[in-house]
Design a protein around this motif. Structure first.
Motif, PDB file in Angstrom:
ATOM      1  N   SER A 241      -7.252   1.110  -6.398  1.00  6.77           N
ATOM      2  CA  SER A 241      -5.868   0.964  -7.372  1.00  6.77           C
ATOM      3  C   SER A 241      -4.947   1.368  -6.166  1.00  6.77           C
ATOM      4  CB  SER A 241      -6.126   2.072  -8.346  1.00  6.77           C
ATOM      5  OG  SER A 241      -6.986   1.597  -9.362  1.00  6.77           O
ATOM      6  N   VAL A 242      -3.951   0.570  -5.805  1.00  3.31           N
ATOM      7  CA  VAL A 242      -3.145   0.683  -5.016  1.00  3.31           C
ATOM      8  C   VAL A 242      -1.667   0.800  -5.514  1.00  3.31           C
ATOM      9  CG1 VAL A 242      -2.056  -0.561  -2.919  1.00  3.31           C
ATOM     10  CG2 VAL A 242      -4.618  -0.326  -3.088  1.00  3.31           C
ATOM     11  N   ASP A 243      -1.038   1.735  -5.011  1.00  2.00           N
ATOM     12  CA  ASP A 243       0.714   1.862  -5.588  1.00  2.00           C
ATOM     13  C   ASP A 243       1.544   1.054  -4.450  1.00  2.00           C
ATOM     14  OD1 ASP A 243       3.077   2.611  -6.263  1.00  2.00           O
ATOM     15  OD2 ASP A 243       2.419   4.826  -6.713  1.00  2.00           O
ATOM     16  N   PHE A 244       1.959  -0.048  -5.069  1.00  2.14           N
ATOM     17  CA  PHE A 244       2.823  -0.980  -4.315  1.00  2.14           C
ATOM     18  C   PHE A 244       4.445  -0.612  -4.279  1.00  2.14           C
ATOM     19  CE2 PHE A 244      -0.920  -3.576  -4.898  1.00  2.14           C
ATOM     20  CZ  PHE A 244      -1.217  -4.174  -3.797  1.00  2.14           C
ATOM     21  N   GLY A 245       4.462   0.636  -5.048  1.00  2.00           N
ATOM     22  CA  GLY A 245       5.838   1.218  -4.951  1.00  2.00           C
ATOM     23  C   GLY A 245       6.780   0.808  -5.840  1.00  2.00           C
ATOM     24  N   LYS A 246       7.965   0.819  -5.832  1.00  4.97           N
ATOM     25  CA  LYS A 246       9.215   0.419  -6.918  1.00  4.97           C
ATOM     26  C   LYS A 246       9.019  -1.067  -7.406  1.00  4.97           C
ATOM     27  CE  LYS A 246      13.006  -0.216  -3.987  1.00  4.97           C
ATOM     28  NZ  LYS A 246      14.592   0.211  -3.790  1.00  4.97           N
ATOM     29  N   GLY A 247       9.193  -1.142  -8.589  1.00  5.84           N
ATOM     30  CA  GLY A 247       9.172  -2.642  -8.880  1.00  5.84           C
ATOM     31  C   GLY A 247       7.698  -3.162  -9.298  1.00  5.84           C
ATOM     32  N   ILE A 248       6.854  -2.639  -8.508  1.00  2.00           N
ATOM     33  CA  ILE A 248       5.450  -3.013  -8.760  1.00  2.00           C
ATOM     34  C   ILE A 248       4.561  -2.243  -9.458  1.00  2.00           C
ATOM     35  CG2 ILE A 248       3.461  -4.167  -7.787  1.00  2.00           C
ATOM     36  CD1 ILE A 248       5.877  -6.207  -7.668  1.00  2.00           C
ATOM     37  N   LYS A 251      -1.660  -1.342  -8.943  1.00  2.00           N
ATOM     38  CA  LYS A 251      -2.215  -2.409  -9.364  1.00  2.00           C
ATOM     39  C   LYS A 251      -3.697  -2.313  -8.646  1.00  2.00           C
ATOM     40  CE  LYS A 251       1.392  -4.175 -11.292  1.00  2.00           C
ATOM     41  NZ  LYS A 251       1.282  -4.171 -12.781  1.00  2.00           N
ATOM     42  N   ASP A 252      -4.695  -3.055  -9.397  1.00  2.00           N
ATOM     43  CA  ASP A 252      -5.964  -3.064  -8.786  1.00  2.00           C
ATOM     44  C   ASP A 252      -6.195  -4.126  -7.787  1.00  2.00           C
ATOM     45  OD1 ASP A 252      -6.827  -0.742 -10.114  1.00  2.00           O
ATOM     46  OD2 ASP A 252      -7.624  -1.941 -12.240  1.00  2.00           O
ATOM     47  N   VAL A 253      -6.991  -3.843  -6.986  1.00  2.00           N
ATOM     48  CA  VAL A 253      -6.995  -4.963  -5.984  1.00  2.00           C
ATOM     49  C   VAL A 253      -8.493  -5.101  -5.522  1.00  2.00           C
ATOM     50  CG1 VAL A 253      -4.790  -5.286  -5.156  1.00  2.00           C
ATOM     51  CG2 VAL A 253      -6.520  -3.562  -4.026  1.00  2.00           C
ATOM     52  N   PHE A 254      -9.162  -6.013  -5.013  1.00  2.00           N
ATOM     53  CA  PHE A 254     -10.432  -6.675  -4.794  1.00  2.00           C
ATOM     54  C   PHE A 254     -10.689  -7.027  -3.558  1.00  2.00           C
ATOM     55  CE2 PHE A 254      -9.321  -6.418  -9.079  1.00  2.00           C
ATOM     56  CZ  PHE A 254     -10.161  -5.715  -9.811  1.00  2.00           C
ATOM     57  N   LEU A 255     -11.784  -6.850  -2.958  1.00  2.00           N
ATOM     58  CA  LEU A 255     -12.188  -7.409  -1.580  1.00  2.00           C
ATOM     59  C   LEU A 255     -12.236  -8.895  -1.618  1.00  2.00           C
ATOM     60  CD1 LEU A 255     -14.968  -5.120  -0.463  1.00  2.00           C
ATOM     61  CD2 LEU A 255     -12.840  -5.295   0.757  1.00  2.00           C
ATOM     62  N   LEU A 256     -11.429  -9.695  -0.546  1.00  2.00           N
ATOM     63  CA  LEU A 256     -11.468 -11.002  -0.217  1.00  2.00           C
ATOM     64  C   LEU A 256     -11.803 -11.252   1.234  1.00  2.00           C
ATOM     65  CD1 LEU A 256      -8.877 -13.016  -2.598  1.00  2.00           C
ATOM     66  CD2 LEU A 256     -11.507 -13.117  -2.622  1.00  2.00           C
ATOM     67  N   ASN A 257     -12.345 -12.419   1.603  1.00  3.90           N
ATOM     68  CA  ASN A 257     -12.496 -12.876   2.940  1.00  3.90           C
ATOM     69  C   ASN A 257     -11.108 -13.232   3.665  1.00  3.90           C
ATOM     70  OD1 ASN A 257     -14.035 -13.070   5.550  1.00  3.90           O
ATOM     71  ND2 ASN A 257     -14.529 -15.001   4.978  1.00  3.90           N
ATOM     72  N   LEU A 258     -10.570 -12.574   4.231  1.00  5.06           N
ATOM     73  CA  LEU A 258      -9.132 -13.230   4.838  1.00  5.06           C
ATOM     74  C   LEU A 258      -9.111 -12.983   6.234  1.00  5.06           C
ATOM     75  CD1 LEU A 258      -6.933 -11.573   1.816  1.00  5.06           C
ATOM     76  CD2 LEU A 258      -7.789 -13.957   1.956  1.00  5.06           C
ATOM     77  N   PRO A 259      -8.323 -14.067   6.863  1.00  3.52           N
ATOM     78  CA  PRO A 259      -8.441 -14.184   8.345  1.00  3.52           C
ATOM     79  C   PRO A 259      -7.769 -12.942   9.227  1.00  3.52           C
ATOM     80  CG  PRO A 259      -6.911 -15.788   7.542  1.00  3.52           C
ATOM     81  CD  PRO A 259      -7.628 -15.151   6.229  1.00  3.52           C
ATOM     82  N   GLU A 260      -6.778 -12.136   8.584  1.00  6.27           N
ATOM     83  CA  GLU A 260      -6.016 -11.269   9.268  1.00  6.27           C
ATOM     84  C   GLU A 260      -6.950  -9.894   9.478  1.00  6.27           C
ATOM     85  OE1 GLU A 260      -4.291 -11.118   4.839  1.00  6.27           O
ATOM     86  OE2 GLU A 260      -5.407 -12.447   6.139  1.00  6.27           O
ATOM     87  N   VAL A 261      -8.132  -9.804   8.773  1.00  2.00           N
ATOM     88  CA  VAL A 261      -9.042  -8.571   9.075  1.00  2.00           C
ATOM     89  C   VAL A 261      -9.826  -8.765  10.467  1.00  2.00           C
ATOM     90  CG1 VAL A 261     -11.222  -7.605   8.262  1.00  2.00           C
ATOM     91  CG2 VAL A 261      -9.553  -8.442   6.516  1.00  2.00           C
ATOM     92  N   ARG A 262     -10.310 -10.082  10.501  1.00  5.38           N
ATOM     93  CA  ARG A 262     -10.928 -10.209  11.999  1.00  5.38           C
ATOM     94  C   ARG A 262     -10.007 -10.222  13.134  1.00  5.38           C
ATOM     95  NH1 ARG A 262     -14.615 -15.569  13.931  1.00  5.38           N
ATOM     96  NH2 ARG A 262     -14.312 -14.986  16.270  1.00  5.38           N
ATOM     97  N   SER A 263      -8.692 -10.976  12.876  1.00  7.12           N
ATOM     98  CA  SER A 263      -7.733 -11.102  14.186  1.00  7.12           C
ATOM     99  C   SER A 263      -7.180  -9.879  14.329  1.00  7.12           C
ATOM    100  CB  SER A 263      -6.779 -12.238  13.509  1.00  7.12           C
ATOM    101  OG  SER A 263      -5.798 -11.796  12.692  1.00  7.12           O
ATOM    102  N   GLU A 417       0.116   5.955 -12.900  1.00  5.37           N
ATOM    103  CA  GLU A 417      -1.329   5.844 -12.977  1.00  5.37           C
ATOM    104  C   GLU A 417      -1.685   4.524 -13.276  1.00  5.37           C
ATOM    105  OE1 GLU A 417      -4.519   8.051 -15.987  1.00  5.37           O
ATOM    106  OE2 GLU A 417      -2.443   7.864 -16.699  1.00  5.37           O
ATOM    107  N   PRO A 418      -3.017   4.021 -12.552  1.00  4.22           N
ATOM    108  CA  PRO A 418      -3.604   2.844 -12.856  1.00  4.22           C
ATOM    109  C   PRO A 418      -3.915   2.441 -14.403  1.00  4.22           C
ATOM    110  CG  PRO A 418      -4.643   4.154 -11.129  1.00  4.22           C
ATOM    111  CD  PRO A 418      -3.756   5.116 -11.941  1.00  4.22           C
ATOM    112  N   LYS A 419      -3.701   1.213 -14.370  1.00  3.98           N
ATOM    113  CA  LYS A 419      -3.840   0.602 -15.919  1.00  3.98           C
ATOM    114  C   LYS A 419      -5.123   1.011 -16.483  1.00  3.98           C
ATOM    115  CE  LYS A 419      -2.455  -3.612 -17.270  1.00  3.98           C
ATOM    116  NZ  LYS A 419      -1.717  -3.573 -15.858  1.00  3.98           N
ATOM    117  N   ARG A 420      -6.146   1.010 -15.518  1.00  3.51           N
ATOM    118  CA  ARG A 420      -7.653   1.473 -16.114  1.00  3.51           C
ATOM    119  C   ARG A 420      -7.540   2.871 -16.587  1.00  3.51           C
ATOM    120  NH1 ARG A 420     -10.595   4.009 -11.930  1.00  3.51           N
ATOM    121  NH2 ARG A 420      -9.584   3.954  -9.770  1.00  3.51           N
ATOM    122  N   GLY A 421      -6.631   3.765 -15.945  1.00  6.58           N
ATOM    123  CA  GLY A 421      -6.466   5.081 -16.247  1.00  6.58           C
ATOM    124  C   GLY A 421      -5.880   5.427 -17.643  1.00  6.58           C
ATOM    125  N   TRP A 422      -4.954   4.483 -18.240  1.00  3.59           N
ATOM    126  CA  TRP A 422      -4.447   4.785 -19.598  1.00  3.59           C
ATOM    127  C   TRP A 422      -5.539   4.018 -20.467  1.00  3.59           C
ATOM    128  CZ3 TRP A 422      -3.526   0.236 -21.845  1.00  3.59           C
ATOM    129  CH2 TRP A 422      -2.813  -0.928 -21.306  1.00  3.59           C
TER     130      TRP A 422
END
Length: 436
Positions: A241-248, A251-263, A417-422
């Motif tokens: 669960s990541v806090d993206f700051g005002k306006g957002i 939100k819950d986020v999940f692992l994906l295979n993305l190129p910026e990780v390796r680079s 508080e994350p959605k899963r919390g409420w």
């Protein structure tokens, strides 16, 4: 270079973005590149079209060539762009067609995805052959590193090229590079953990190609790094669960295979790196996780089968998008060995607009001479020179609702508080009532 960007607020950047009636601050290109011809492959699509519009607004003197297979769609885009634009019908799978189109332009922007499972970097090879500067919006690890393997050929041909130069990856890589640079210059510790977190409402308004990309990524094992060791994980696992700051907010986020990780692991030398993605409404996340369990990985790696899935799902997704909107946010977290933690946050009300603005910012940087000959990732100083990063991020951030860099996490978090919390609290309250 003064660290004005690292300390700037969204208000400052948005104030600079009101210089024209379009809401864009126009770019003052060098005289020799001011009237450059830019070919945008996939120019009638969502990402390519958004890039064409952003480039036209940022630098009205540029000649925009809309590269497409469908002349009718291309003509509609040219009508939007106006007099400094034209159509070129291009088949990106045909080298002769590509080389013919590229011989008459100064820069090619490859936005004709999806990039997953493409066997060759045909557009980049054609760009090297015709000595044409190159930018792509690749979001696939295999493709990105296949492009990188052409580095020496591009150097020999004196061709500047940047791969993974959209918004995520792309702008997110530059944000990470700036966080690492600031940490190494200001901190006694070393960067030890880098985390990319992305969120979009629905598909972000970016069309069936993005939906296809998402499904294809569900068929790939996730590569991450832990204390310098490469590890493989299940796609759409490892929820945070990541806090993206005002306006957002959170939100819950999940692992994906993305190129910026390796680079970024290899280029920036950060030992622990991972990337996660989440969507809204929250049941889309449940659906994505369910697909990884119900469908074989081989099925999700089959482009023809995924395209059939897209045909079934896309009308439903578009209907939900109309309610969910297309807000977008990304957060980059850097932790250092001395306890220093810093973040960068980038949020926009429309991903479909933001991705075009970000890609256009990279295109302008190449035209301005910021990129050395060779094939580079955005975080490499040969791709986007360190002294050019501030301007690139400033351009990419135009229209954002929240953009901050090099701040302590508590300075940007909402404490939401994350959605899963409420949801959990509702269940507990129901249980209490039953017991009473």
């Amino acid at each position: 270079m003064a660290q004005s960007l690292l300390q700037s607020s969204t208000a400052t950047l948005m104030a600079r973005a009101t210089a024209t009636e379009t809401g864009y601050s126009t770019a003052q290109l060098p005289p020799k590149t001011r009237n450059s011809r830019v070919l945008i492959l996939g120019g009638s699509g969502r990402v390519g079209g958004s890039t064409a519009i952003a480039l036209s607004n940022l630098s009205p003197q540029l000649q925009i060539v809309v590269g497409c297979r469908n002349r009718e769609k291309g003509a509609a885009m040219v009508d939007k762009l106006g007099k400094n634009s034209e159509i070129a019908q291009v088949n990106i799978d045909n080298m002769d067609s590509l080389e013919t189109a590229l011989r008459d332009v100064d820069l090619v922007v490859h936005a004709a995805g999806p990039f997953q499972q493409a066997e060759k970097c045909t557009v980049l090879e054609a760009a090297i052959e015709t000595k044409t500067a190159y930018v792509d919006v690749c979001d696939d690890t295999s493709y990105a590193f296949r492009a990188k393997s052409l580095n020496n050929r591009a150097k020999a041909a004196n061709v500047p090229a940047i791969t993974t130069s959209g918004i995520c990856p792309g702008v997110s890589n530059v944000m990470a590079a700036e966080l690492v640079r600031a940490a190494r210059s200001e901190s006694k510790g070393e960067p030890k953990r880098l985390r990319f977190s992305y969120y979009t409402a629905g598909t972000g308004g970016t069309g069936p190609t993005v939906l296809a990309t998402s499904f294809l990524l569900l068929g790939e094992e996730v590569v991450a790094y832990n204390k310098g060791e490469k590890i493989k994980l299940k796609p759409y696992s490892g929820m945070l669960s990541v806090d993206f700051g005002k306006g957002i907010k959170t939100k819950d986020v999940f692992l994906l295979n993305l190129p910026e990780v390796r680079s970024t692991h290899e280029v920036l030398g950060v030992p622990t790196v991972s990337a996660r993605f989440g969507s809204a409404p929250f049941f889309w996340n449940w659906g994505m996780a369910a697909m990884t369990k119900l469908l074989p990985a081989e099925y999700l790696r089959d482009r023809s089968k995924v395209q059939e899935l897209v045909k079934w799902f896309y009308p439903v997704v578009r209907a939900v998008d109309g309610i969910a909107g297309e807000r977008f946010s990304m957060r980059v977290d850097l932790e250092c060995s001395d306890g220093r933690n810093t973040v960068g946050v980038f949020s926009h009300k429309k991903l479909s607009v933001s991705v075009g603005t970000a890609t256009a910012a990279f295109a302008l940087a190449v035209l301005e001479g910021s990129t050395q000959p060779g094939v580079w990732f955005p975080e490499e100083p040969e791709g986007i020179a360190i002294e050019a990063r501030e301007l690139l991020l400033e351009r990419a951030a135009q229209g954002t609702t929240n953009f901050v860099m090099n701040k302590a996490p508590w300075m940007v978090e909402t404490g939401d508080e994350p959605k899963r919390g409420w949801i959990r609290n509702i269940r507990l309250n129901v249980q209490k009532r039953k017991r009473n």
